[in-house]
Design a protein around this motif. Structure first.
Motif, PDB file in Angstrom:
ATOM      1  N   HIS A 116      31.077  43.505  50.418  1.00  0.00           N
ATOM      2  CA  HIS A 116      31.962  43.451  51.575  1.00  0.00           C
ATOM      3  C   HIS A 116      32.853  42.211  51.544  1.00  0.00           C
ATOM      4  CE1 HIS A 116      31.026  46.827  54.281  1.00  0.00           C
ATOM      5  NE2 HIS A 116      29.872  46.837  53.648  1.00  0.00           N
ATOM      6  N   LEU A 117      32.296  41.109  51.110  1.00  0.00           N
ATOM      7  CA  LEU A 117      33.073  39.879  51.012  1.00  0.00           C
ATOM      8  C   LEU A 117      34.201  40.037  49.999  1.00  0.00           C
ATOM      9  CD1 LEU A 117      33.126  36.889  51.991  1.00  0.00           C
ATOM     10  CD2 LEU A 117      31.702  36.356  49.999  1.00  0.00           C
ATOM     11  N   ALA A 118      33.894  40.663  48.858  1.00  0.00           N
ATOM     12  CA  ALA A 118      34.900  40.865  47.822  1.00  0.00           C
ATOM     13  C   ALA A 118      35.997  41.827  48.281  1.00  0.00           C
ATOM     14  CB  ALA A 118      34.236  41.391  46.551  1.00  0.00           C
ATOM     15  N   VAL A 119      35.623  42.884  48.996  1.00  0.00           N
ATOM     16  CA  VAL A 119      36.634  43.818  49.516  1.00  0.00           C
ATOM     17  C   VAL A 119      37.613  43.082  50.434  1.00  0.00           C
ATOM     18  CG1 VAL A 119      37.000  45.818  51.015  1.00  0.00           C
ATOM     19  CG2 VAL A 119      35.207  45.881  49.275  1.00  0.00           C
ATOM     20  N   ALA A 120      37.070  42.262  51.326  1.00  0.00           N
ATOM     21  CA  ALA A 120      37.928  41.518  52.256  1.00  0.00           C
ATOM     22  C   ALA A 120      38.839  40.556  51.520  1.00  0.00           C
ATOM     23  CB  ALA A 120      37.061  40.759  53.266  1.00  0.00           C
ATOM     24  N   ALA A 121      38.297  39.870  50.507  1.00  0.00           N
ATOM     25  CA  ALA A 121      39.094  38.901  49.759  1.00  0.00           C
ATOM     26  C   ALA A 121      40.198  39.583  48.957  1.00  0.00           C
ATOM     27  CB  ALA A 121      38.193  38.090  48.826  1.00  0.00           C
ATOM     28  N   MET A 122      39.908  40.740  48.393  1.00  0.00           N
ATOM     29  CA  MET A 122      40.933  41.453  47.628  1.00  0.00           C
ATOM     30  C   MET A 122      41.975  42.077  48.542  1.00  0.00           C
ATOM     31  SD  MET A 122      39.372  43.341  44.300  1.00  0.00           S
ATOM     32  CE  MET A 122      41.043  43.886  43.948  1.00  0.00           C
ATOM     33  N   ALA A 123      41.538  42.498  49.729  1.00  0.00           N
ATOM     34  CA  ALA A 123      42.478  43.133  50.658  1.00  0.00           C
ATOM     35  C   ALA A 123      43.485  42.133  51.201  1.00  0.00           C
ATOM     36  CB  ALA A 123      41.709  43.786  51.805  1.00  0.00           C
ATOM     37  N   PHE A 124      43.037  40.907  51.468  1.00  0.00           N
ATOM     38  CA  PHE A 124      43.909  39.877  52.050  1.00  0.00           C
ATOM     39  C   PHE A 124      43.676  38.556  51.317  1.00  0.00           C
ATOM     40  CE2 PHE A 124      42.721  42.895  55.409  1.00  0.00           C
ATOM     41  CZ  PHE A 124      43.982  43.403  55.724  1.00  0.00           C
ATOM     42  N   PRO A 125      44.213  38.420  50.103  1.00  0.00           N
ATOM     43  CA  PRO A 125      43.895  37.251  49.280  1.00  0.00           C
ATOM     44  C   PRO A 125      44.604  35.961  49.680  1.00  0.00           C
ATOM     45  CG  PRO A 125      45.411  38.693  48.131  1.00  0.00           C
ATOM     46  CD  PRO A 125      45.011  39.417  49.385  1.00  0.00           C
ATOM     47  N   ARG A 126      45.628  36.047  50.514  1.00  0.00           N
ATOM     48  CA  ARG A 126      46.381  34.849  50.907  1.00  0.00           C
ATOM     49  C   ARG A 126      46.441  34.748  52.423  1.00  0.00           C
ATOM     50  NH1 ARG A 126      51.455  37.039  47.660  1.00  0.00           N
ATOM     51  NH2 ARG A 126      50.780  38.748  49.000  1.00  0.00           N
ATOM     52  N   PRO A 127      46.462  33.530  52.952  1.00  0.00           N
ATOM     53  CA  PRO A 127      46.591  33.370  54.404  1.00  0.00           C
ATOM     54  C   PRO A 127      47.803  34.104  54.968  1.00  0.00           C
ATOM     55  CG  PRO A 127      46.010  31.280  53.390  1.00  0.00           C
ATOM     56  CD  PRO A 127      46.288  32.227  52.263  1.00  0.00           C
ATOM     57  N   GLY A 143      38.313  48.240  40.877  1.00  0.00           N
ATOM     58  CA  GLY A 143      38.990  46.947  40.919  1.00  0.00           C
ATOM     59  C   GLY A 143      38.129  45.890  41.588  1.00  0.00           C
ATOM     60  N   VAL A 144      37.462  46.255  42.673  1.00  0.00           N
ATOM     61  CA  VAL A 144      36.578  45.309  43.354  1.00  0.00           C
ATOM     62  C   VAL A 144      35.424  44.927  42.437  1.00  0.00           C
ATOM     63  CG1 VAL A 144      34.975  44.997  45.281  1.00  0.00           C
ATOM     64  CG2 VAL A 144      37.192  46.091  45.663  1.00  0.00           C
ATOM     65  N   ASP A 145      34.837  45.913  41.773  1.00  0.00           N
ATOM     66  CA  ASP A 145      33.723  45.634  40.877  1.00  0.00           C
ATOM     67  C   ASP A 145      34.160  44.710  39.742  1.00  0.00           C
ATOM     68  OD1 ASP A 145      30.966  46.165  39.899  1.00  0.00           O
ATOM     69  OD2 ASP A 145      32.022  47.116  38.233  1.00  0.00           O
ATOM     70  N   ALA A 146      35.332  44.972  39.153  1.00  0.00           N
ATOM     71  CA  ALA A 146      35.823  44.123  38.062  1.00  0.00           C
ATOM     72  C   ALA A 146      36.077  42.704  38.555  1.00  0.00           C
ATOM     73  CB  ALA A 146      37.108  44.716  37.480  1.00  0.00           C
ATOM     74  N   PHE A 147      36.608  42.580  39.749  1.00  0.00           N
ATOM     75  CA  PHE A 147      36.876  41.257  40.326  1.00  0.00           C
ATOM     76  C   PHE A 147      35.585  40.463  40.497  1.00  0.00           C
ATOM     77  CE2 PHE A 147      36.941  39.208  44.664  1.00  0.00           C
ATOM     78  CZ  PHE A 147      37.352  37.975  44.199  1.00  0.00           C
ATOM     79  N   VAL A 148      34.559  41.109  41.060  1.00  0.00           N
ATOM     80  CA  VAL A 148      33.296  40.409  41.282  1.00  0.00           C
ATOM     81  C   VAL A 148      32.685  39.991  39.949  1.00  0.00           C
ATOM     82  CG1 VAL A 148      30.968  40.550  42.240  1.00  0.00           C
ATOM     83  CG2 VAL A 148      32.869  41.595  43.463  1.00  0.00           C
ATOM     84  N   ARG A 149      32.757  40.846  38.943  1.00  0.00           N
ATOM     85  CA  ARG A 149      32.173  40.500  37.649  1.00  0.00           C
ATOM     86  C   ARG A 149      32.915  39.329  37.000  1.00  0.00           C
ATOM     87  NH1 ARG A 149      28.173  43.447  35.845  1.00  0.00           N
ATOM     88  NH2 ARG A 149      27.632  45.295  37.070  1.00  0.00           N
ATOM     89  N   GLN A 150      34.219  39.269  37.152  1.00  0.00           N
ATOM     90  CA  GLN A 150      34.965  38.120  36.647  1.00  0.00           C
ATOM     91  C   GLN A 150      34.574  36.848  37.399  1.00  0.00           C
ATOM     92  OE1 GLN A 150      39.275  38.829  35.644  1.00  0.00           O
ATOM     93  NE2 GLN A 150      38.832  40.811  36.564  1.00  0.00           N
ATOM     94  N   ALA A 151      34.381  36.981  38.708  1.00  0.00           N
ATOM     95  CA  ALA A 151      33.950  35.832  39.499  1.00  0.00           C
ATOM     96  C   ALA A 151      32.567  35.374  39.067  1.00  0.00           C
ATOM     97  CB  ALA A 151      33.951  36.189  40.988  1.00  0.00           C
ATOM     98  N   LEU A 251      35.282  32.186  47.858  1.00  0.00           N
ATOM     99  CA  LEU A 251      35.666  33.294  46.996  1.00  0.00           C
ATOM    100  C   LEU A 251      37.156  33.258  46.704  1.00  0.00           C
ATOM    101  CD1 LEU A 251      34.870  35.789  45.449  1.00  0.00           C
ATOM    102  CD2 LEU A 251      35.058  37.115  47.536  1.00  0.00           C
ATOM    103  N   LEU A 252      37.966  32.981  47.725  1.00  0.00           N
ATOM    104  CA  LEU A 252      39.408  32.934  47.525  1.00  0.00           C
ATOM    105  C   LEU A 252      39.809  31.776  46.622  1.00  0.00           C
ATOM    106  CD1 LEU A 252      40.723  33.825  51.087  1.00  0.00           C
ATOM    107  CD2 LEU A 252      40.546  35.295  49.082  1.00  0.00           C
ATOM    108  N   GLU A 253      39.036  30.695  46.654  1.00  0.00           N
ATOM    109  CA  GLU A 253      39.357  29.547  45.817  1.00  0.00           C
ATOM    110  C   GLU A 253      39.176  29.835  44.331  1.00  0.00           C
ATOM    111  OE1 GLU A 253      37.156  26.165  47.104  1.00  0.00           O
ATOM    112  OE2 GLU A 253      38.223  26.016  49.009  1.00  0.00           O
ATOM    113  N   LEU A 254      38.521  30.947  43.997  1.00  0.00           N
ATOM    114  CA  LEU A 254      38.387  31.303  42.592  1.00  0.00           C
ATOM    115  C   LEU A 254      39.716  31.754  42.002  1.00  0.00           C
ATOM    116  CD1 LEU A 254      34.987  33.217  42.596  1.00  0.00           C
ATOM    117  CD2 LEU A 254      35.459  30.980  41.617  1.00  0.00           C
ATOM    118  N   GLY A 255      40.701  32.078  42.842  1.00  0.00           N
ATOM    119  CA  GLY A 255      42.029  32.390  42.358  1.00  0.00           C
ATOM    120  C   GLY A 255      42.294  33.859  42.155  1.00  0.00           C
ATOM    121  N   VAL A 256      42.276  34.643  43.216  1.00  0.00           N
ATOM    122  CA  VAL A 256      42.541  36.075  43.111  1.00  0.00           C
ATOM    123  C   VAL A 256      44.035  36.319  42.988  1.00  0.00           C
ATOM    124  CG1 VAL A 256      42.201  38.317  44.187  1.00  0.00           C
ATOM    125  CG2 VAL A 256      40.574  36.477  44.604  1.00  0.00           C
TER     126      VAL A 256
END
Length: 287
Positions: A116-127, A143-151, A251-256
């Motif tokens: 859920h955290l990753a979905v929110a971060a990918m949906a709105f990655p910037r303020p 896409g969410v799964d790939a993002f989490v695995r990269q993180a 999570l956002l600081e990882l650079g999405v």
């Protein structure tokens, strides 16, 4: 003589009637139906107009919501009466309850929170995305799964660079353990009839987006990449309300870097970034 004495005094507010209370409660009940939009229901639209034009009625509706343990996020034509449950509300959904619906493994509680955290971060990655009422986030299950695995890989690299223990117990509390459990879990897997395993990471992400869709936060737009989705105004308000959480910020600081098809890549963070994550974080749940 009476007119002279009352001249200039504020008019006394009309007394609240049972009908007013019923209308206010009715408006809140509409707000608890996240897929219902005012434009599609005449009664909802009329009560919404009354809320926006009648301050006394608005205060009454807000009081009804507060009494039910709800927080009013916004009342507008685009979102309707958007409410979220306070932690002590009977309407609050808790991560433990949510996870138990899908699995008995206690470690999965953290994986569902991470999804859920990753979905929110990918949906709105910037303020700016959260601040823009017209912004629509797009994402896919894969896409969410790939993002989490990269993180996960990035966090493991940082831990190795700093000489930290990179193999904690799988049932250790906190999101850091969740990252590592996630990385070890199979991405897809399949049953004998080729259905996606519910306990795979894409199965967990799919469960998260299905819940968000049922809750009126996402809308399914296609079947590509495991399922593609777009955000709704209500989800933007929900994430905006939760954006101050430490886990979301980390999570956002990882650079999405978001792209239009809902996939994502990561950029290395600055050396000064702190990647410690808080425990038990999950949107839109209470711990």
């Amino acid at each position: 003589m009476t007119d002279d004495l009352t001249e200039g005094l504020p008019e006394r507010a009309a007394p609240v009637t049972p009908a007013d209370a019923a209308d206010a409660a009715r408006l809140v009940s509409f707000g608890l139906q996240p897929k219902l939009l005012p434009a599609r229901d005449a009664e909802y639209g009329e009560l919404l107009r009354r809320y926006r034009e009648d301050p006394a009625f608005a205060r009454l509706a807000d009081a009804v919501a507060t009494g039910l343990g709800l927080v009013v996020l916004e009342v507008s034509p685009r979102a309707g009466m958007a409410v979220t449950a306070a932690e002590d509300s009977v309407f609050a959904v808790r991560m433990g309850d949510y996870a138990r619906r899908t699995a008995t493994d206690s470690a999965d509680r953290f994986l569902h929170g991470l999804a859920h955290l990753a979905v929110a971060a990918m949906a709105f990655p910037r303020p700016a995305d959260l601040a823009d009422d017209g912004y629509i986030g797009r994402l896919t299950v894969n896409g969410v799964d790939a993002f989490v695995r990269q993180a996960c890989r990035r966090i493991e690299e940082r831990a190795e660079e700093q000489g930290d223990n990179t193999d904690p117990a799988s049932d250790a509390p906190g999101l850091e353990a969740a990252w590592r459990v996630y990385a070890r879990r199979t991405s897809t897997g399949a049953t004998k009839d080729a259905r996606r395993l519910a306990g795979s990471t894409t199965g967990i992400v799919a469960k998260a987006v299905a819940f968000l869709t049922d809750s009126g936060f996402l809308q399914r737009t296609g079947d590509d990449a495991g399922g593609s989705y777009r955000t709704t105004a209500r989800y933007q308000l929900q994430v905006r309300d939760m954006a101050g959480s430490a886990a979301m910020a980390e999570l956002l600081e990882l650079g999405v870097v978001p792209v239009s098809d809902g996939s994502a890549t990561l950029l290395p963070p600055d050396d000064g970034d702190d990647l410690d994550l808080v425990a038990d974080a999950g949107l839109p749940f209470h711990a």
